[in-house]
Design a protein around this motif. Structure first.
Motif, PDB file in Angstrom:
ATOM      1  N   LEU A  89       0.826  -1.208   0.000  1.00  0.00           N
ATOM      2  CA  LEU A  89       0.000   0.000   0.000  1.00  0.00           C
ATOM      3  C   LEU A  89       0.861   1.258   0.000  1.00  0.00           C
ATOM      4  O   LEU A  89       0.556   2.241  -0.693  1.00  0.00           O
ATOM      5  CB  LEU A  89      -0.924   0.000   1.219  1.00  0.00           C
ATOM      6  CG  LEU A  89      -2.032  -1.053   1.229  1.00  0.00           C
ATOM      7  CD1 LEU A  89      -2.738  -1.070   2.579  1.00  0.00           C
ATOM      8  CD2 LEU A  89      -3.039  -0.788   0.116  1.00  0.00           C
ATOM      9  N   MET A  90       1.947   1.253   0.770  1.00  0.00           N
ATOM     10  CA  MET A  90       2.822   2.423   0.848  1.00  0.00           C
ATOM     11  C   MET A  90       3.524   2.661  -0.481  1.00  0.00           C
ATOM     12  O   MET A  90       3.677   3.815  -0.918  1.00  0.00           O
ATOM     13  CB  MET A  90       3.853   2.243   1.960  1.00  0.00           C
ATOM     14  CG  MET A  90       3.281   2.199   3.361  1.00  0.00           C
ATOM     15  SD  MET A  90       2.532   3.754   3.892  1.00  0.00           S
ATOM     16  CE  MET A  90       3.954   4.801   3.968  1.00  0.00           C
ATOM     17  N   ILE A  91       3.956   1.595  -1.138  1.00  0.00           N
ATOM     18  CA  ILE A  91       4.594   1.739  -2.458  1.00  0.00           C
ATOM     19  C   ILE A  91       3.614   2.362  -3.438  1.00  0.00           C
ATOM     20  O   ILE A  91       3.959   3.273  -4.206  1.00  0.00           O
ATOM     21  CB  ILE A  91       5.093   0.374  -2.964  1.00  0.00           C
ATOM     22  CG1 ILE A  91       6.293  -0.094  -2.132  1.00  0.00           C
ATOM     23  CG2 ILE A  91       5.492   0.461  -4.444  1.00  0.00           C
ATOM     24  CD1 ILE A  91       6.757  -1.498  -2.465  1.00  0.00           C
ATOM     25  N   ARG A  92       2.379   1.870  -3.412  1.00  0.00           N
ATOM     26  CA  ARG A  92       1.361   2.430  -4.310  1.00  0.00           C
ATOM     27  C   ARG A  92       1.136   3.915  -4.037  1.00  0.00           C
ATOM     28  O   ARG A  92       1.076   4.737  -4.967  1.00  0.00           O
ATOM     29  CB  ARG A  92       0.048   1.668  -4.125  1.00  0.00           C
ATOM     30  CG  ARG A  92      -1.044   2.086  -5.101  1.00  0.00           C
ATOM     31  CD  ARG A  92      -2.371   1.503  -4.705  1.00  0.00           C
ATOM     32  NE  ARG A  92      -2.863   2.085  -3.450  1.00  0.00           N
ATOM     33  CZ  ARG A  92      -3.988   1.701  -2.853  1.00  0.00           C
ATOM     34  NH1 ARG A  92      -4.709   0.724  -3.369  1.00  0.00           N
ATOM     35  NH2 ARG A  92      -4.380   2.282  -1.736  1.00  0.00           N
ATOM     36  N   GLU A  93       1.033   4.270  -2.741  1.00  0.00           N
ATOM     37  CA  GLU A  93       0.787   5.668  -2.410  1.00  0.00           C
ATOM     38  C   GLU A  93       1.979   6.552  -2.749  1.00  0.00           C
ATOM     39  O   GLU A  93       1.813   7.689  -3.187  1.00  0.00           O
ATOM     40  CB  GLU A  93       0.443   5.794  -0.916  1.00  0.00           C
ATOM     41  CG  GLU A  93      -0.900   5.211  -0.542  1.00  0.00           C
ATOM     42  CD  GLU A  93      -2.013   5.768  -1.407  1.00  0.00           C
ATOM     43  OE1 GLU A  93      -2.212   6.999  -1.427  1.00  0.00           O
ATOM     44  OE2 GLU A  93      -2.687   4.975  -2.089  1.00  0.00           O
ATOM     45  N   VAL A 129      -3.353   9.516   3.965  1.00  0.00           N
ATOM     46  CA  VAL A 129      -3.153   9.785   5.390  1.00  0.00           C
ATOM     47  C   VAL A 129      -3.488   8.543   6.209  1.00  0.00           C
ATOM     48  O   VAL A 129      -2.769   8.195   7.157  1.00  0.00           O
ATOM     49  CB  VAL A 129      -4.024  10.972   5.842  1.00  0.00           C
ATOM     50  CG1 VAL A 129      -3.886  11.207   7.333  1.00  0.00           C
ATOM     51  CG2 VAL A 129      -3.626  12.232   5.074  1.00  0.00           C
ATOM     52  N   ALA A 130      -4.576   7.844   5.836  1.00  0.00           N
ATOM     53  CA  ALA A 130      -4.986   6.652   6.579  1.00  0.00           C
ATOM     54  C   ALA A 130      -3.933   5.557   6.487  1.00  0.00           C
ATOM     55  O   ALA A 130      -3.595   4.911   7.485  1.00  0.00           O
ATOM     56  CB  ALA A 130      -6.326   6.145   6.058  1.00  0.00           C
ATOM     57  N   ILE A 131      -3.398   5.330   5.302  1.00  0.00           N
ATOM     58  CA  ILE A 131      -2.378   4.295   5.121  1.00  0.00           C
ATOM     59  C   ILE A 131      -1.099   4.672   5.853  1.00  0.00           C
ATOM     60  O   ILE A 131      -0.463   3.841   6.519  1.00  0.00           O
ATOM     61  CB  ILE A 131      -2.103   4.079   3.625  1.00  0.00           C
ATOM     62  CG1 ILE A 131      -3.343   3.488   2.952  1.00  0.00           C
ATOM     63  CG2 ILE A 131      -0.908   3.153   3.415  1.00  0.00           C
ATOM     64  CD1 ILE A 131      -3.254   3.405   1.455  1.00  0.00           C
ATOM     65  N   HIS A 132      -0.728   5.936   5.747  1.00  0.00           N
ATOM     66  CA  HIS A 132       0.477   6.427   6.422  1.00  0.00           C
ATOM     67  C   HIS A 132       0.363   6.243   7.934  1.00  0.00           C
ATOM     68  O   HIS A 132       1.261   5.697   8.597  1.00  0.00           O
ATOM     69  CB  HIS A 132       0.663   7.906   6.067  1.00  0.00           C
ATOM     70  CG  HIS A 132       1.663   8.624   6.903  1.00  0.00           C
ATOM     71  ND1 HIS A 132       1.300   9.421   7.972  1.00  0.00           N
ATOM     72  CD2 HIS A 132       3.004   8.665   6.850  1.00  0.00           C
ATOM     73  CE1 HIS A 132       2.387   9.925   8.534  1.00  0.00           C
ATOM     74  NE2 HIS A 132       3.434   9.485   7.870  1.00  0.00           N
ATOM     75  N   ASN A 133      -0.758   6.641   8.501  1.00  0.00           N
ATOM     76  CA  ASN A 133      -0.957   6.500   9.942  1.00  0.00           C
ATOM     77  C   ASN A 133      -1.124   5.034  10.352  1.00  0.00           C
ATOM     78  O   ASN A 133      -0.664   4.624  11.421  1.00  0.00           O
ATOM     79  CB  ASN A 133      -2.180   7.299  10.385  1.00  0.00           C
ATOM     80  CG  ASN A 133      -1.966   8.798  10.273  1.00  0.00           C
ATOM     81  OD1 ASN A 133      -0.831   9.257  10.272  1.00  0.00           O
ATOM     82  ND2 ASN A 133      -3.044   9.547  10.164  1.00  0.00           N
ATOM     83  N   GLY A 134      -1.772   4.251   9.492  1.00  0.00           N
ATOM     84  CA  GLY A 134      -1.985   2.844   9.805  1.00  0.00           C
ATOM     85  C   GLY A 134      -0.680   2.076   9.911  1.00  0.00           C
ATOM     86  O   GLY A 134      -0.514   1.234  10.799  1.00  0.00           O
ATOM     87  N   ALA A 135       0.264   2.340   8.997  1.00  0.00           N
ATOM     88  CA  ALA A 135       1.549   1.650   9.039  1.00  0.00           C
ATOM     89  C   ALA A 135       2.304   1.981  10.325  1.00  0.00           C
ATOM     90  O   ALA A 135       2.927   1.107  10.940  1.00  0.00           O
ATOM     91  CB  ALA A 135       2.386   2.041   7.818  1.00  0.00           C
TER      92      ALA A 135
END
Length: 332
Positions: free
Chosen positions: A216-220, A239-245
């Motif tokens: 997900l981070m690579i995609r973002e 923001v959700a993916i960043h905070n989730g990781a």
């Protein structure tokens, strides 16, 4: 002897911890317990649990390996974790006389169950008909309870079958190891086996969570780096993916510390075998890059708004001057 099979799946459109109720996180709870027992978990990371009868909903789970002597199985358990991973665990009683060739056939047969299990999991999670679970990987554990002779033989079989990391035993766990495909957990009691299997499952689930966030981070990163966003602004998804990781790393650390000290080798052994530190560090570096990009986008947006506001203020001031001049002129 026990055979515990664990399948891990990614859940579509479940990219953050949105299902975890932050109000239920009690950071003031007494965490400390005796080192040989569980500490208090700060958050319940399992958002849904369901069970089903594998004898009803699955084909013969060890088709092609009938010589291992299948006995009755326990109800299979489905868990949904707040970071988008679904686990399915099935525990069987099997013959003590399995060989390396038997285990290879068993592994192949259990791997083939991933597709029907994905359908069962999607149904229990009540996913949309067009959505499906995506397999991450599967892992299998052979276990004995108070059978030292069988334990030594099974450990030798698995040690020659796959790459392994030995687990130094305590009073309850002995002759055990974790491996890439098959692992061995031998305990002196049923409770110790249950706890050890729980730790094994959580280590695998959290590893799958980091693999999910890595993708997900690579995609973002690709989307943000190419400015492929409407108006160049970062959406809530980034923001959700960043905070989730970041949250996943924090909760995993807490989960590891909450485990009994003498059982942490089960978790650390698996992560050492899978080189998880490299993956976690990579995800951390990507979160920092995403954070920098999001910060730059916010600053750019803020500067744009400030610039527009300055022009509005300047235009208003000019208009006020013009109106004042007109007023003076008309008054004459």
């Amino acid at each position: 002897m026990k055979l515990a099979a664990l399948w891990l799946f990614q859940v579509p459109n479940h990219d953050d911890f949105s299902d975890i109720d932050w109000q239920s996180i009690d950071i003031d709870a007494d965490f400390y317990q005796d080192a040989l027992h569980w500490g208090t978990l700060i958050v319940d990371d399992v958002t849904l649990t369901s069970k089903f009868d594998p004898r009803v909903e699955l084909p013969d789970p060890l088709l092609g390996a009938t010589n291992v002597g299948i006995c009755e199985s326990e109800p299979a358990e489905i868990r949904l974790y707040g970071f988008g991973i679904c686990s399915v665990r099935l525990v069987l009683d099997i013959s003590d006389d399995v060989t390396g060739d038997d285990l290879k056939r068993v592994g192949t047969s259990l791997d083939a169950l991933a597709s029907p299990l994905a359908e069962i999991g999607a149904r229990h999670l009540k996913l949309d008909g067009s959505a499906s679970l995506t397999k991450v990987w599967s892992s299998y554990v052979l276990g004995t309870i108070a059978q030292p002779v069988v334990a030594q033989r099974v450990r030798a079989v698995v040690d020659g079958l796959t790459e392994v990391v030995p687990i130094v035993g305590d009073d309850d766990v002995y002759d055990s190891l974790v491996g890439n495909k098959f692992s061995v957990l031998n305990t002196r009691g049923a409770e110790a086996f249950s706890q050890s299997l729980e730790l094994f499952g959580r280590a695998a689930v959290y590893a799958a969570g980091f693999y999910r966030y890595e993708r997900l981070m690579i995609r973002e990163l690709l989307k943000l780096a190419s400015n492929d966003r409407e108006g160049g602004r970062a959406p809530r998804e980034s923001v959700a993916i960043h905070n989730g990781a970041r949250l996943l790393r924090a909760i995993w650390t807490h989960q590891f510390l909450a485990a009994p000290v003498n059982r942490r080798q089960i978790q650390s052994g698996l992560w050492t075998l899978w080189n998880m530190d490299h993956l976690v560090n990579s995800v951390t570096e990507m979160t920092e890059k995403v954070s920098a990009i999001l910060g730059a986008r916010r600053d750019e947006h803020r500067n744009t708004l400030t610039s527009r506001l300055n022009w509005v203020v300047l235009a208003t001031a000019v208009m006020q001057v013009v109106l004042a001049v007109l007023a003076v002129t008309l008054s004459r």
